[in-house]
Design an enzyme around this catalytic site. Structure first.
Site, mmCIF file in Angstrom:
data_model
loop_
_atom_site.group_PDB
_atom_site.id
_atom_site.type_symbol
_atom_site.label_atom_id
_atom_site.label_comp_id
_atom_site.label_asym_id
_atom_site.label_seq_id
_atom_site.Cartn_x
_atom_site.Cartn_y
_atom_site.Cartn_z
ATOM 1 N N GLU A 94 0.837 -1.201 0.000
ATOM 2 C CA GLU A 94 0.000 0.000 0.000
ATOM 3 C C GLU A 94 0.868 1.246 0.000
ATOM 4 O O GLU A 94 1.991 1.236 0.507
ATOM 5 C CB GLU A 94 -0.895 0.005 1.246
ATOM 6 C CG GLU A 94 -1.961 -1.067 1.173
ATOM 7 C CD GLU A 94 -2.901 -1.094 2.382
ATOM 8 O OE1 GLU A 94 -4.063 -1.434 2.195
ATOM 9 O OE2 GLU A 94 -2.451 -0.784 3.498
ATOM 10 N N CYS A 107 3.377 8.667 1.087
ATOM 11 C CA CYS A 107 3.917 7.748 2.089
ATOM 12 C C CYS A 107 4.110 6.412 1.385
ATOM 13 O O CYS A 107 3.138 5.791 0.948
ATOM 14 C CB CYS A 107 2.927 7.621 3.250
ATOM 15 S SG CYS A 107 3.430 6.391 4.461
ATOM 16 N N CYS A 114 6.168 -6.601 7.259
ATOM 17 C CA CYS A 114 7.205 -6.118 8.165
ATOM 18 C C CYS A 114 7.472 -7.211 9.187
ATOM 19 O O CYS A 114 6.567 -7.931 9.596
ATOM 20 C CB CYS A 114 6.730 -4.848 8.874
ATOM 21 S SG CYS A 114 7.986 -4.147 9.966
ATOM 22 N N CYS A 118 5.703 -4.645 16.012
ATOM 23 C CA CYS A 118 5.421 -3.623 17.034
ATOM 24 C C CYS A 118 3.957 -3.807 17.436
ATOM 25 O O CYS A 118 3.091 -3.980 16.576
ATOM 26 C CB CYS A 118 5.645 -2.220 16.481
ATOM 27 S SG CYS A 118 7.346 -1.891 16.011
ATOM 28 N N CYS A 121 0.992 -1.631 15.846
ATOM 29 C CA CYS A 121 0.980 -1.393 14.397
ATOM 30 C C CYS A 121 0.362 -2.573 13.646
ATOM 31 O O CYS A 121 0.639 -3.729 13.972
ATOM 32 C CB CYS A 121 2.412 -1.151 13.925
ATOM 33 S SG CYS A 121 2.579 -0.912 12.151
ATOM 34 N N CYS A 336 -1.018 6.273 9.894
ATOM 35 C CA CYS A 336 0.183 5.623 10.427
ATOM 36 C C CYS A 336 -0.189 4.350 11.145
ATOM 37 O O CYS A 336 -1.049 4.343 12.021
ATOM 38 C CB CYS A 336 0.879 6.521 11.446
ATOM 39 S SG CYS A 336 1.277 8.123 10.831
HETATM 40 N N1 SAH Z 1 9.363 0.588 10.103
HETATM 41 C C1 SAH Z 1 9.521 2.017 10.032
HETATM 42 C C2 SAH Z 1 8.627 2.632 8.992
HETATM 43 C C3 SAH Z 1 7.149 2.596 9.294
HETATM 44 S S1 SAH Z 1 6.740 4.176 9.813
HETATM 45 C C4 SAH Z 1 9.315 2.613 11.415
HETATM 46 O O1 SAH Z 1 8.931 1.902 12.322
HETATM 47 O O2 SAH Z 1 9.597 3.791 11.590
HETATM 48 C C5 SAH Z 1 5.323 3.967 10.663
HETATM 49 C C6 SAH Z 1 5.169 5.044 11.721
HETATM 50 O O3 SAH Z 1 3.848 4.954 12.225
HETATM 51 C C7 SAH Z 1 6.090 4.824 12.895
HETATM 52 O O4 SAH Z 1 6.556 6.038 13.397
HETATM 53 C C8 SAH Z 1 5.190 4.148 13.922
HETATM 54 O O5 SAH Z 1 5.647 4.380 15.211
HETATM 55 C C9 SAH Z 1 3.862 4.790 13.619
HETATM 56 N N2 SAH Z 1 2.731 3.938 13.953
HETATM 57 C C10 SAH Z 1 2.643 2.610 13.855
HETATM 58 N N3 SAH Z 1 1.438 2.176 14.261
HETATM 59 C C11 SAH Z 1 0.741 3.271 14.620
HETATM 60 C C12 SAH Z 1 -0.588 3.479 15.094
HETATM 61 N N4 SAH Z 1 -1.424 2.472 15.273
HETATM 62 N N5 SAH Z 1 -0.962 4.745 15.333
HETATM 63 C C13 SAH Z 1 -0.135 5.776 15.121
HETATM 64 N N6 SAH Z 1 1.111 5.639 14.644
HETATM 65 C C14 SAH Z 1 1.549 4.398 14.415
#
Ligand code: SAH
Length: 347
Positions: A94, A107, A114, A118, A121, A336
């Site tokens: 996506e 983006c 991945c 986390c 996420c 995000c």
């Molecule tokens: N793997 C990289 C690139 C992905 S960026 C990284 O982790 O930075 C994705 C961004 O969205 C990250 O800053 C992460 O902390 C944030 N993110 C992930 N899940 C989220 C959620 N449910 N709500 C808000 N931000 C989130």
């Protein structure tokens, strides 16, 4: 130019130059070819009418010019558009296009899925499939520019699916192409790469000499808490992470962005603020706060408005810029952390 078909979009312009020179082409032809591809975004040799028919034919025999295909577009009420893209092996990724006043940000994804899981996420839940190739990365920019028509794509954030620092072998060449004056000509300060904190990757990025903005998904400056939500923190603890950021800053002109996803009753209390102040106080950085976006099946909770304000106020005392990210596309699971490449996401 015999043999199996390579994708010409995987090649740096210097490499294209070398190939063309070796078959006796002059430099104006090479410039014409690059202008067709990157200037006019024409990905069909037979439509490159200023090139001789024989050259069009030879190029088409030796090279492909394919990019991912749009499977589905989902528009948000806030104008963000999420694209589900299909790759040649049928994997899905996506990307999200966000038109703002005066700027348009894409983006983009760096991997299919991945591996880091986390807790907050959605992408981590789909598991890891594979790295994206150079043309699958730059292909997302071709698609976005086509979709935008007259409107210009101004900013790129590598914050979609995947961990870009685990795919540096393709991310670095892709960024070189994005920044090259004969290709997309993006200024380094308009490209941001976000990482969950892969320490060796940060060193490699610093040493590559490439210029871009780096963002770190910090999410907690308390080691134990970070481990609870980001399993990768066990492998790369905060003290090592900080050293790598300092190393990066010695070699790169831009401040680092610390991204901090705010989760209610988890990482927004006094201890968190003190730890965040300590971690960021002596770093050249800014803090970008992101209210946690709902992800299916997760037992976290969004922060309350008043808690966000209190948290921001407590950080304002520092000499560091603190911004609040306005999440785009929450109604279409495009914000995000919500990307998970589910087809028919409109349902
Ligand atoms: N793997 C990289 C690139 C992905 S960026 C990284 O982790 O930075 C994705 C961004 O969205 C990250 O800053 C992460 O902390 C944030 N993110 C992930 N899940 C989220 C959620 N449910 N709500 C808000 N931000 C989130």
């Amino acid at each position: 130019m015999q043999g199996i078909q390579k994708n010409l979009l995987d090649l740096h312009p210097d490499e294209i130059n070398r190939i063309m020179v070796s078959r006796g082409e002059r430099s104006f032809r090479i410039n014409q070819l690059l202008e067709w591809i990157y200037g006019k975004r024409v990905l069909d040799f037979s439509r490159m009418t200023s090139l001789p028919a024989q050259l069009q034919h030879d190029l088409a025999t030796a090279f492909k010019l394919t990019i991912p295909v749009i499977k589905e577009r989902t528009g948000s009420s806030d104008l963000a558009v999420k694209y589900l893209l299909q790759l040649e092996d049928d994997n899905l990724i996506e990307m999200v296009l966000m038109p703002y006043e005066g700027k348009t940000t894409l983006c983009l994804s760096s991997q299919v899925g991945c591996q880091y899981k986390c807790k907050f996420c959605a992408t981590g839940r789909m598991g890891f499939q594979r790295n994206l190739t150079v043309h699958e990365i730059t292909g997302q920019i071709f698609i976005a520019s086509c979709e935008l028509g007259e409107r210009k794509l101004t900013n790129l954030v590598l914050m979609g699916m995947g961990e870009p620092l685990d795919n540096l072998e393709n991310i670095l060449p892709a960024i070189n192409i994005l920044q090259h004056e004969k290709c997309f000509s993006f200024s380094p300060r308009r490209i941001t790469l976000s990482t969950c904190g892969i320490v060796p990757g940060i060193y490699r990025l610093a040493e590559s000499g490439i210029k871009l903005k780096l963002a770190l998904s910090l999410n907690s400056a308390v080691q134990k808490k970070r481990e609870q939500i980001m399993p990768v923190a066990h492998r790369y603890p905060l003290n090592k992470l900080k050293k790598s950021l300092q190393y990066f800053l010695e070699r790169n002109p831009y401040r680092i962005t610390l991204e901090y996803v705010m989760i209610r009753n988890f990482n927004m209390n006094r201890e968190d603020i003190l730890a965040l102040r300590k971690f960021s106080g002596d770093l050249s950085c800014k803090i970008n706060l992101i209210p946690w976006n709902q992800v299916d099946g997760s037992n976290f909770t969004k922060p309350l408005e008043k808690d966000i304000e209190t948290f921001m106020d407590a950080l304002r005392g520092m000499k560091i810029a603190v911004t609040l990210r306005e999440s785009r596309g929450t109604d279409i699971q495009a914000a995000c952390g919500q990307l998970s490449a589910r087809a028919c996401s409109r349902r």
